[in-house]
Design a protein around this motif. Structure first.
Motif, short mmCIF file in Angstrom:
data_model
loop_
_atom_site.label_atom_id
_atom_site.label_comp_id
_atom_site.label_asym_id
_atom_site.label_seq_id
_atom_site.Cartn_x
_atom_site.Cartn_y
_atom_site.Cartn_z
N VAL A 1 0.85 -1.19 0.00
CA VAL A 1 0.00 0.00 0.00
C VAL A 1 0.89 1.23 0.00
O VAL A 1 2.07 1.17 0.33
CB VAL A 1 -0.92 -0.01 1.22
CG1 VAL A 1 -1.88 -1.17 1.18
CG2 VAL A 1 -0.12 -0.04 2.51
N THR A 2 0.36 2.37 -0.33
CA THR A 2 1.16 3.57 -0.49
C THR A 2 0.98 4.57 0.65
O THR A 2 1.77 5.50 0.77
CB THR A 2 0.81 4.28 -1.81
OG1 THR A 2 -0.57 4.63 -1.79
CG2 THR A 2 1.10 3.38 -2.99
N ILE A 3 -0.06 4.42 1.47
CA ILE A 3 -0.36 5.40 2.51
C ILE A 3 -0.30 4.74 3.89
O ILE A 3 -0.80 3.64 4.08
CB ILE A 3 -1.76 6.02 2.29
CG1 ILE A 3 -1.81 6.73 0.94
CG2 ILE A 3 -2.10 7.00 3.41
CD1 ILE A 3 -0.84 7.89 0.79
N ASP A 4 0.31 5.42 4.84
CA ASP A 4 0.30 4.97 6.22
C ASP A 4 -1.12 5.15 6.78
O ASP A 4 -1.63 6.27 6.83
CB ASP A 4 1.30 5.79 7.04
CG ASP A 4 1.25 5.47 8.52
OD1 ASP A 4 1.42 4.30 8.86
OD2 ASP A 4 1.00 6.40 9.32
N GLY B 1 -1.94 9.02 7.52
CA GLY B 1 -2.27 9.58 6.21
C GLY B 1 -1.07 10.03 5.41
O GLY B 1 -1.21 10.49 4.28
N LEU B 2 0.12 9.92 5.99
CA LEU B 2 1.33 10.26 5.25
C LEU B 2 1.71 9.10 4.33
O LEU B 2 1.18 8.00 4.44
CB LEU B 2 2.49 10.53 6.21
CG LEU B 2 2.37 11.73 7.16
CD1 LEU B 2 3.60 11.80 8.06
CD2 LEU B 2 2.19 13.02 6.40
N ARG B 3 2.64 9.37 3.43
CA ARG B 3 3.18 8.27 2.62
C ARG B 3 3.83 7.24 3.53
O ARG B 3 4.32 7.57 4.61
CB ARG B 3 4.23 8.79 1.64
CG ARG B 3 3.71 9.78 0.60
CD ARG B 3 4.87 10.44 -0.12
NE ARG B 3 4.40 11.43 -1.06
CZ ARG B 3 4.07 12.68 -0.72
NH1 ARG B 3 4.16 13.08 0.54
NH2 ARG B 3 3.64 13.52 -1.64
N ASN B 4 3.89 6.01 3.07
CA ASN B 4 4.70 5.03 3.77
C ASN B 4 6.07 4.97 3.11
O ASN B 4 6.37 5.72 2.17
CB ASN B 4 4.02 3.66 3.82
CG ASN B 4 3.98 2.98 2.46
OD1 ASN B 4 4.41 3.54 1.44
ND2 ASN B 4 3.46 1.78 2.43
N LEU B 5 6.93 4.09 3.59
CA LEU B 5 8.31 4.05 3.10
C LEU B 5 8.38 3.75 1.61
O LEU B 5 9.12 4.41 0.86
CB LEU B 5 9.09 2.99 3.88
CG LEU B 5 10.53 2.74 3.43
CD1 LEU B 5 11.36 4.01 3.54
CD2 LEU B 5 11.17 1.61 4.24
N VAL C 1 -0.89 13.72 15.57
CA VAL C 1 -0.61 15.16 15.70
C VAL C 1 0.77 15.49 15.13
O VAL C 1 0.94 16.48 14.41
CB VAL C 1 -0.70 15.59 17.19
CG1 VAL C 1 -0.24 17.04 17.35
CG2 VAL C 1 -2.12 15.41 17.71
N VAL C 2 1.75 14.65 15.45
CA VAL C 2 3.10 14.87 14.92
C VAL C 2 3.09 14.84 13.41
O VAL C 2 3.70 15.69 12.75
CB VAL C 2 4.08 13.81 15.48
CG1 VAL C 2 5.43 13.90 14.77
CG2 VAL C 2 4.27 13.98 16.98
N ALA C 3 2.40 13.88 12.83
CA ALA C 3 2.32 13.77 11.36
C ALA C 3 1.69 15.02 10.75
O ALA C 3 2.16 15.53 9.73
CB ALA C 3 1.53 12.53 10.98
N LEU C 4 0.62 15.51 11.38
CA LEU C 4 -0.04 16.72 10.87
C LEU C 4 0.89 17.92 10.93
O LEU C 4 0.94 18.74 9.99
CB LEU C 4 -1.32 16.98 11.68
CG LEU C 4 -2.13 18.21 11.26
CD1 LEU C 4 -2.60 18.07 9.80
CD2 LEU C 4 -3.34 18.39 12.19
N ARG C 5 1.64 18.03 12.02
CA ARG C 5 2.58 19.15 12.15
C ARG C 5 3.69 19.07 11.11
O ARG C 5 4.10 20.09 10.53
CB ARG C 5 3.17 19.17 13.56
CG ARG C 5 2.18 19.60 14.62
CD ARG C 5 2.79 19.63 16.01
NE ARG C 5 1.81 20.06 17.00
CZ ARG C 5 2.05 20.14 18.31
NH1 ARG C 5 3.24 19.81 18.78
NH2 ARG C 5 1.10 20.54 19.13
N ILE C 6 4.19 17.87 10.89
CA ILE C 6 5.24 17.71 9.87
C ILE C 6 4.70 18.07 8.50
O ILE C 6 5.37 18.75 7.70
CB ILE C 6 5.77 16.25 9.89
CG1 ILE C 6 6.58 16.01 11.16
CG2 ILE C 6 6.61 15.96 8.66
CD1 ILE C 6 7.03 14.58 11.36
N GLN C 7 3.48 17.63 8.21
CA GLN C 7 2.87 17.93 6.92
C GLN C 7 2.63 19.42 6.75
O GLN C 7 2.79 19.97 5.65
CB GLN C 7 1.54 17.17 6.80
CG GLN C 7 1.10 16.89 5.38
CD GLN C 7 0.01 15.84 5.34
OE1 GLN C 7 -0.70 15.62 6.32
NE2 GLN C 7 -0.14 15.19 4.20
#
Length: 591
Positions: free
Chosen positions: A169-172, A176-180, A228-234
């Motif tokens: 799959v392409t999404i974590d 909701g971020l990309r995966n590796l 929350v961390v993912a949203l902040r990074i995005q």
């Protein structure tokens, strides 16, 4: 499917099976990419089994290389080659199906050491790799634990078969971020458009001590933090940046200067500030710190995977110095150091098994007459290819991997055995001092092992001096205090090595029932020419006398130093002026 381990879990193991099913929820794992799922299995298996590291290694198609593809501890992408470890590869390539009756025996045969356990991963008779479990100390595997292992292996092979290492799959699903996989595919495509005038960067970001946060908040609370961390990074790195969650608490960012006008320290200070803002999970305030590694294309790699790996190596290198807020830019020597450490660890394991180590002995002489009173035992590694290796070259690796315990036990056995031989030969009642690491000194079985060896070889405990450094007490003060008291009760002497170099020197004298201090060589070096060095040494010796402690001075290299120390009333001396460390053959020839 024919998996290598083909066991049934009987009704008596239902409790373990339920625990395993809860931890390895296949429905949840199927929503992840293969590599994310394997990472999850490694992480949760590590928690279930209570071990230090669980990892999964993939075997190359020509069976010559094992590559780490998932681990509960992220050390970058590691490889083992058949040419370096032929015996290990021969063992894992044997084709065996384990029966319930054979399992205990077969696991023991496959283990490199009692603290490491390897299980083969096979599917449809094709060899895939190894499921590796590692503990920092010796481990007795219970029957219940052995029954759990086949189910873990079976889960891994289900995932491998479902995805065939390709259907990813392409999404974590959590953030909701990309995966590796998706991240590497998109960065690879973007990198084909890079021109010479552009600078291209990879950022590898890890939340510091996130496992501790999950332990407190629980899995659901930790998931909220990750979102929350993912949203902040995005938000901080919007398109055309590429962002991804590539592991449990690991994130990646890619950008090039064609689309990055804000590059500079001021901007990244704002990034740090934004990421560090509090996160609310229910009524709980959570504050995070992050460590970051940077790499650059094409300077640090020819493709996306090698550049990302370089950024991770930079991060790990920085975290060796700073456990939080490490920010490190990749340098090629970091990879060399990591590779050397891995090979040293593997060779250490082989060296212990093959008895490649040897004790050298440096005399400790009476300060008044220069006669030998005892020896300090110093370990050396007779490496079959590199020759004699000194402790500084391998002891740090032994300490970080847990091999310091079997290595320390080997030193104890050899030293006590040598004392026994001297006693039988009616030699002088020598003592031998041995250096014990903090990890070994505080190990539960340490006193028991000491007693077992002196009982077996019929040696008096007052002939064995236990040397520890000042740093030991800084770890667990009360535990160290109790351990020294107990060793005194058993008849052993405890000596403080490198005395005066740490902040806790006089705390030792006040609270610990030690018998001896060894003045560090930095004070002895200039004792004959520097009045301050002489005064400090005099003060230490006078204080030790008031407390009825023996004093040994290290690093004596001249007659002038000896004369000064004799004048001050030092008890024993040690240094190159008298003798360098020698193997036992030369020691017995000279003494």
């Amino acid at each position: 499917m024919n998996t290598l381990v083909n066991l049934k879990v009987d009704s008596g193991k239902n409790r373990n099976r339920k625990m395993l099913d809860q931890m390895l929820d296949m429905g949840q794992l199927y929503n992840l990419s293969l590599y994310e799922a394997l990472e999850e299995i490694c992480h949760k298996s590590s928690m279930l089994l209570g071990v230090d590291q669980v990892s999964i290694w993939k075997l190359s198609s020509d069976c010559s290389t094992l590559t780490s593809i998932a681990s509960s501890i992220h050390n970058g992408v590691l490889q083992l080659c058949q040419k370096d470890y032929p015996r290990y590869f021969d063992l894992i390539k044997e084709e065996h199906f384990w029966s319930e009756e054979q399992m205990d025996e077969r696991i023991l045969q496959t283990s490199i050491l009692p603290n490491r356990l390897e299980l083969k991963l096979t599917n449809l008779n094709d060899f895939h790799g190894v499921f590796s479990i590692r503990c920092s100390t010796r481990r007795e595997w219970s029957k219940d634990e052995l029954y759990v292992l086949p189910s873990i292996v079976h889960s891994i092979m289900l995932l491998v078969e479902r995805d065939s290492y390709k259907k990813l799959v392409t999404i974590d699903s959590l953030t909701g971020l990309r995966n590796l996989t998706s991240f590497l595919e998109e960065t690879t495509e973007r990198m084909t458009k890079v021109v010479e005038t552009m600078e291209t960067y990879f950022i590898y970001l890890k939340i510091d001590h996130f496992q501790d946060i999950q332990d407190v908040l629980g899995i659901d609370g930790a998931d909220e933090v990750l979102k929350v961390v993912a949203l902040r990074i995005q938000t901080l790195f919007p398109a055309p940046y590429l962002t991804a969650r590539i592991g449990f608490d690991h994130f990646a960012v890619y950008f090039d200067t064609a689309n990055e006008p804000r590059m500079g320290k001021g901007y990244y200070d704002k990034v740090d500030e934004a990421l560090a803002r509090q996160i609310m999970v229910g009524d709980q305030e959570v504050y995070l710190t992050y460590s970051i590694g940077f790499s650059q294309f094409p300077q640090h790699g020819k493709n996306a995977k090698t550049c990302l790996n370089a950024a991770q190596i930079a991060l790990n290198n920085g975290r060796k110095k700073f456990s939080r807020n490490a920010q490190t830019f990749y340098r090629p020597e970091m990879y060399t150091s990591m590779s050397n450490d891995l090979h040293t660890e593997m060779n250490l394991r082989k060296g212990i098994e093959s008895n490649e180590f040897e004790l050298y002995y440096q005399p400790k002489v009476n300060c008044e007459d220069g006669l030998v009173a005892g020896f300090e035992a110093l370990i050396r590694w007779n490496h079959p290819k590199l020759g004699i290796r000194r402790p500084i070259e391998f002891i740090p690796i032994a300490e970080s991997t847990g091999l310091i315990i079997p290595l320390g036990e080997w030193v104890i056995t050899q030293a006590v055995k040598q004392l026994s031989l001297w006693n039988e030969g009616h030699r002088k009642h020598y003592t031998i001092s041995i250096n014990i690491s903090s990890r070994h000194f505080l190990h539960n079985d340490f006193p028991k092992y000491l007693l077992s060896q002196i009982d077996y070889y019929k040696v008096s405990p007052d002939q064995l001096v236990i040397e520890i450094t000042e740093s030991v007490a800084m770890m667990e003060f009360e535990t160290v205090k109790e351990r020294i008291h107990y060793l005194n009760e058993l008849g052993f002497s405890v000596s403080i090595d490198d005395f005066g170099t740490g902040f806790s020197a006089f705390v030792y004298l006040q609270h610990f029932p030690i018998s001896e201090i060894k003045i560090d060589r930095q004070f002895i070096k200039e004792i004959a020419s520097n009045e301050k060095s002489l005064s400090i040494t005099k003060t230490i010796i006078n204080l030790a006398k008031q407390l009825s402690l023996r004093v040994v001075s290290e690093g004596v290299e001249s007659i002038e130093q000896w004369e000064k120390l004799k004048m001050l009333g030092c008890h024993e001396l040690q240094g190159f002026y008298f003798s360098k460390p020698l193997n036992i053959k030369k020691i017995e020839e000279l003494y």
